[in-house]
Write a protein that holds these residues in place. Structure first.
Motif, PDB file in Angstrom:
ATOM      1  N   VAL A 273       0.868  -1.176   0.000  1.00  0.00           N
ATOM      2  CA  VAL A 273       0.000   0.000   0.000  1.00  0.00           C
ATOM      3  C   VAL A 273       0.903   1.223   0.000  1.00  0.00           C
ATOM      4  N   LEU A 274       0.805   2.032  -1.046  1.00  0.00           N
ATOM      5  CA  LEU A 274       1.698   3.172  -1.219  1.00  0.00           C
ATOM      6  C   LEU A 274       0.919   4.481  -1.225  1.00  0.00           C
ATOM      7  N   GLY A 275       1.599   5.532  -0.783  1.00  0.00           N
ATOM      8  CA  GLY A 275       1.025   6.865  -0.844  1.00  0.00           C
ATOM      9  C   GLY A 275       1.338   7.524  -2.170  1.00  0.00           C
ATOM     10  N   GLU A 276       0.936   8.792  -2.302  1.00  0.00           N
ATOM     11  CA  GLU A 276       1.158   9.528  -3.555  1.00  0.00           C
ATOM     12  C   GLU A 276       2.640   9.671  -3.863  1.00  0.00           C
ATOM     13  N   ASP A 277       3.479   9.677  -2.817  1.00  0.00           N
ATOM     14  CA  ASP A 277       4.919   9.820  -2.992  1.00  0.00           C
ATOM     15  C   ASP A 277       5.615   8.498  -3.272  1.00  0.00           C
ATOM     16  N   GLY A 278       4.874   7.413  -3.352  1.00  0.00           N
ATOM     17  CA  GLY A 278       5.467   6.113  -3.624  1.00  0.00           C
ATOM     18  C   GLY A 278       5.990   5.401  -2.390  1.00  0.00           C
ATOM     19  N   GLU A 279       5.809   6.003  -1.212  1.00  0.00           N
ATOM     20  CA  GLU A 279       6.282   5.391   0.026  1.00  0.00           C
ATOM     21  C   GLU A 279       5.180   4.496   0.613  1.00  0.00           C
ATOM     22  N   ARG A 280       5.625   3.452   1.319  1.00  0.00           N
ATOM     23  CA  ARG A 280       4.665   2.550   1.945  1.00  0.00           C
ATOM     24  C   ARG A 280       3.862   3.281   3.016  1.00  0.00           C
ATOM     25  N   ARG A 281       2.606   2.879   3.139  1.00  0.00           N
ATOM     26  CA  ARG A 281       1.716   3.504   4.110  1.00  0.00           C
ATOM     27  C   ARG A 281       1.075   2.434   4.991  1.00  0.00           C
ATOM     28  N   LYS A 282       1.077   2.679   6.308  1.00  0.00           N
ATOM     29  CA  LYS A 282       0.311   1.856   7.238  1.00  0.00           C
ATOM     30  C   LYS A 282      -1.020   2.502   7.559  1.00  0.00           C
ATOM     31  N   SER A 283      -1.093   3.814   7.338  1.00  0.00           N
ATOM     32  CA  SER A 283      -2.350   4.527   7.558  1.00  0.00           C
ATOM     33  C   SER A 283      -2.536   5.552   6.448  1.00  0.00           C
ATOM     34  N   VAL A 284      -3.785   5.831   6.134  1.00  0.00           N
ATOM     35  CA  VAL A 284      -4.138   6.728   5.035  1.00  0.00           C
ATOM     36  C   VAL A 284      -5.257   7.647   5.512  1.00  0.00           C
ATOM     37  N   GLU A 285      -5.189   8.916   5.139  1.00  0.00           N
ATOM     38  CA  GLU A 285      -6.253   9.849   5.480  1.00  0.00           C
ATOM     39  C   GLU A 285      -7.417   9.681   4.504  1.00  0.00           C
ATOM     40  N   LEU A 290      -4.286   6.723  -3.173  1.00  0.00           N
ATOM     41  CA  LEU A 290      -3.797   5.458  -2.651  1.00  0.00           C
ATOM     42  C   LEU A 290      -3.369   4.586  -3.832  1.00  0.00           C
ATOM     43  N   CYS A 291      -2.271   3.848  -3.677  1.00  0.00           N
ATOM     44  CA  CYS A 291      -1.791   2.959  -4.721  1.00  0.00           C
ATOM     45  C   CYS A 291      -1.659   1.542  -4.166  1.00  0.00           C
ATOM     46  N   ILE A 292      -2.277   0.597  -4.843  1.00  0.00           N
ATOM     47  CA  ILE A 292      -2.130  -0.818  -4.493  1.00  0.00           C
ATOM     48  C   ILE A 292      -1.140  -1.439  -5.483  1.00  0.00           C
ATOM     49  N   ARG A 293       0.025  -1.815  -5.006  1.00  0.00           N
ATOM     50  CA  ARG A 293       1.050  -2.420  -5.866  1.00  0.00           C
ATOM     51  C   ARG A 293       1.037  -3.931  -5.673  1.00  0.00           C
ATOM     52  N   VAL A 294       0.750  -4.645  -6.757  1.00  0.00           N
ATOM     53  CA  VAL A 294       0.673  -6.099  -6.734  1.00  0.00           C
ATOM     54  C   VAL A 294       1.946  -6.664  -7.361  1.00  0.00           C
ATOM     55  N   ALA A 336       9.697 -14.394 -17.736  1.00  0.00           N
ATOM     56  CA  ALA A 336       9.838 -15.176 -16.510  1.00  0.00           C
ATOM     57  C   ALA A 336      10.560 -14.339 -15.462  1.00  0.00           C
ATOM     58  N   GLY A 337      10.069 -14.377 -14.231  1.00  0.00           N
ATOM     59  CA  GLY A 337      10.683 -13.606 -13.157  1.00  0.00           C
ATOM     60  C   GLY A 337       9.687 -12.712 -12.463  1.00  0.00           C
ATOM     61  N   ASP A 338      10.191 -11.661 -11.829  1.00  0.00           N
ATOM     62  CA  ASP A 338       9.365 -10.783 -10.999  1.00  0.00           C
ATOM     63  C   ASP A 338       8.919  -9.542 -11.763  1.00  0.00           C
ATOM     64  N   ALA A 339       7.719  -9.096 -11.451  1.00  0.00           N
ATOM     65  CA  ALA A 339       7.166  -7.867 -12.021  1.00  0.00           C
ATOM     66  C   ALA A 339       6.128  -7.325 -11.056  1.00  0.00           C
ATOM     67  N   HIS A 340       5.595  -6.140 -11.341  1.00  0.00           N
ATOM     68  CA  HIS A 340       4.527  -5.609 -10.494  1.00  0.00           C
ATOM     69  C   HIS A 340       3.568  -4.781 -11.321  1.00  0.00           C
ATOM     70  N   MET A 341       2.374  -4.585 -10.755  1.00  0.00           N
ATOM     71  CA  MET A 341       1.318  -3.808 -11.394  1.00  0.00           C
ATOM     72  C   MET A 341       0.738  -2.863 -10.351  1.00  0.00           C
ATOM     73  N   ASP A 342       0.549  -1.596 -10.722  1.00  0.00           N
ATOM     74  CA  ASP A 342       0.003  -0.596  -9.805  1.00  0.00           C
ATOM     75  C   ASP A 342      -1.453  -0.286 -10.136  1.00  0.00           C
ATOM     76  N   PHE A 343      -2.298  -0.309  -9.112  1.00  0.00           N
ATOM     77  CA  PHE A 343      -3.677   0.164  -9.219  1.00  0.00           C
ATOM     78  C   PHE A 343      -3.757   1.456  -8.413  1.00  0.00           C
ATOM     79  N   LYS A 344      -3.993   2.573  -9.089  1.00  0.00           N
ATOM     80  CA  LYS A 344      -3.993   3.869  -8.415  1.00  0.00           C
ATOM     81  C   LYS A 344      -5.427   4.343  -8.167  1.00  0.00           C
ATOM     82  N   ILE A 345      -5.722   4.533  -6.899  1.00  0.00           N
ATOM     83  CA  ILE A 345      -7.034   5.043  -6.481  1.00  0.00           C
ATOM     84  C   ILE A 345      -6.867   6.537  -6.246  1.00  0.00           C
TER      85      ILE A 345
END
Length: 397
Positions: A273-285, A290-294, A336-345
């Protein structure tokens, strides 16, 4: 949450408490006469509602009793309130206790609301003079109005609860016991009740609450006790208690991880769970982006693939979900290998509380899908203006 800086004295102590009920299988007079001369108790069955519970509750705490239906929550609350006596063990309490356990408990159907206020208040230890002094406050809080002089057998379930709760909170209790009654009545009255409970907390009173609403328990309580089949399986911080409740509801031992899934050609490895700055978030206002990185791992190169996410409450209620297919996004081939996908709310308008994030991935949508449940967790911070899983800006004009 409001937590007392200094632990208060113990106001409730349950030591090895068990409660057994005898359930009869012969429900008619004829069956009982037939069984009366027979030896053995095949027509009776013992049911253990509460089984060897040890519990201490200190003054000033708000404790939520959680568990599936039939787990013993309400029976334990009645044992604490002295409504029923334990079969084994002991329950010790101190201070004035007000119990709001069942709809209309302590009310006589043929008496008016006014008469029942005096009756119920006397059961809770108030004198007639004390009740008279607080009667106008009780009536105003209940919102019953002119129905106060109507026989309560004509009341709706909401009116029952309004009057019963109004009496209970005006008896100046040291310990308030509440069993599911906040599920009845309109939303405005529920909010009024929760505001009164919050005020009691600030005043250092003790509240023991039974509720099937995890969000309600998280909002009101600072400690959670989870019961299963009459036994206490968890006692601790309220968010951890809600997670333990989910384990129980899904048939796992508390803290046990779900069984591993078969190997898939592509799998979700983690969720962030990432904030607008790309940093991980434990809490959100509330209202913040909000960004969900899978994160995924492909075992071999794949020409097509699809992924998605869902956000749940602690009890598994879905509040938001989407995937690349629904969004009309065709993902490029993956090596083959690792990758990620971002869902931006763009703007997260979830109600205040805790949420879990799940994600899924597959070569073709909904076929041979790998799912990672509760791969991330975050807390949505918001004000007290909203209830529920959706937050909105509300103004009165």
């Amino acid at each position: 949450m409001v937590v007392s800086p200094q632990p208060g004295p113990v106001v409730v102590r349950a030591e090895g408490v068990s409660k057994l009920f005898t359930v009869r299988k012969d429900n008619t007079l004829k069956e009982r006469i037939v069984h009366a001369g027979r030896r053995g108790r095949t027509h009776k069955q013992e049911y253990i509602a509460v089984d060897g519970v040890d519990l201490e509750i200190r003054a000033g705490t708000t404790v939520g009793l959680l568990g599936p239906n039939g787990s013993g929550k309400s029976t334990l609350l009645k044992l604490i309130g002295g409504i029923v006596s334990p079969t084994r063990g002991s329950v010790l309490t101190r201070g004035r206790m007000a119990a709001l356990l069942e709809l209309g408990a302590g009310f006589h159907p043929d008496l008016s609301g006014r008469e029942n206020v005096y009756l119920n208040a006397s059961i809770m230890g108030m004198s007639r003079a004390e009740t008279t002094a607080k009667f106008d406050e009780i009536l105003e809080f209940s919102g019953i109005g002119d129905f106060i002089d109507t026989q309560v057998k004509f009341y709706s379930s909401g009116m029952f609860v309004r009057l019963a709760f109004a009496v209970a909170v005006h008896t100046d209790p040291d310990v308030l016991l509440v069993d599911e009654v906040l599920a009845v009545g309109d939303e405005a009255f529920q909010r009024k009740c929760m505001e009164r409970i919050a005020r009691f907390r600030k005043e250092g009173r003790t509240i023991i609450l039974v509720s099937h609403s995890a969000a309600q328990v998280q909002e009101l309580c600072d400690r959670g006790v989870v019961l299963k089949d009459g036994k206490m399986v968890f006692d601790g911080q309220v968010n951890d208690a809600v997670a333990a409740l989910r384990d129980v509801l899904e048939g796992r031992r508390v803290g046990e991880k779900p069984p591993p899934e078969p190997v898939k050609p592509i799998e979700v490895t983690r969720i962030e769970v990432l904030g607008e700055d790309g940093e991980r978030r434990k809490s959100v206002e509330v209202g913040a982006p909000l960004c969900i990185r899978v994160h995924v791992r492909a075992r071999e190169a794949m020409r097509t693939w699809a992924t998605g996410f869902s956000i749940d409450t602690p009890t598994g209620q879905m509040v938001l979900a989407s995937n690349t297919d629904r969004l009309g996004v065709e993902l490029p081939a993956i090596a083959a290998g690792d990758a990620h996908m971002d869902f931006k709310i763009e703007s997260a308008h979830f109600g205040a509380g805790q949420y879990f994030v799940n994600a899924n991935v597959s070569e073709i949508i909904d076929i041979d899908t790998h799912v990672l449940m509760q791969g991330a967790r975050f807390t949505m911070k918001g004000g007290p203006q909203n209830l529920g899983t959706v937050a909105a800006s509300i103004r009165v004009s």
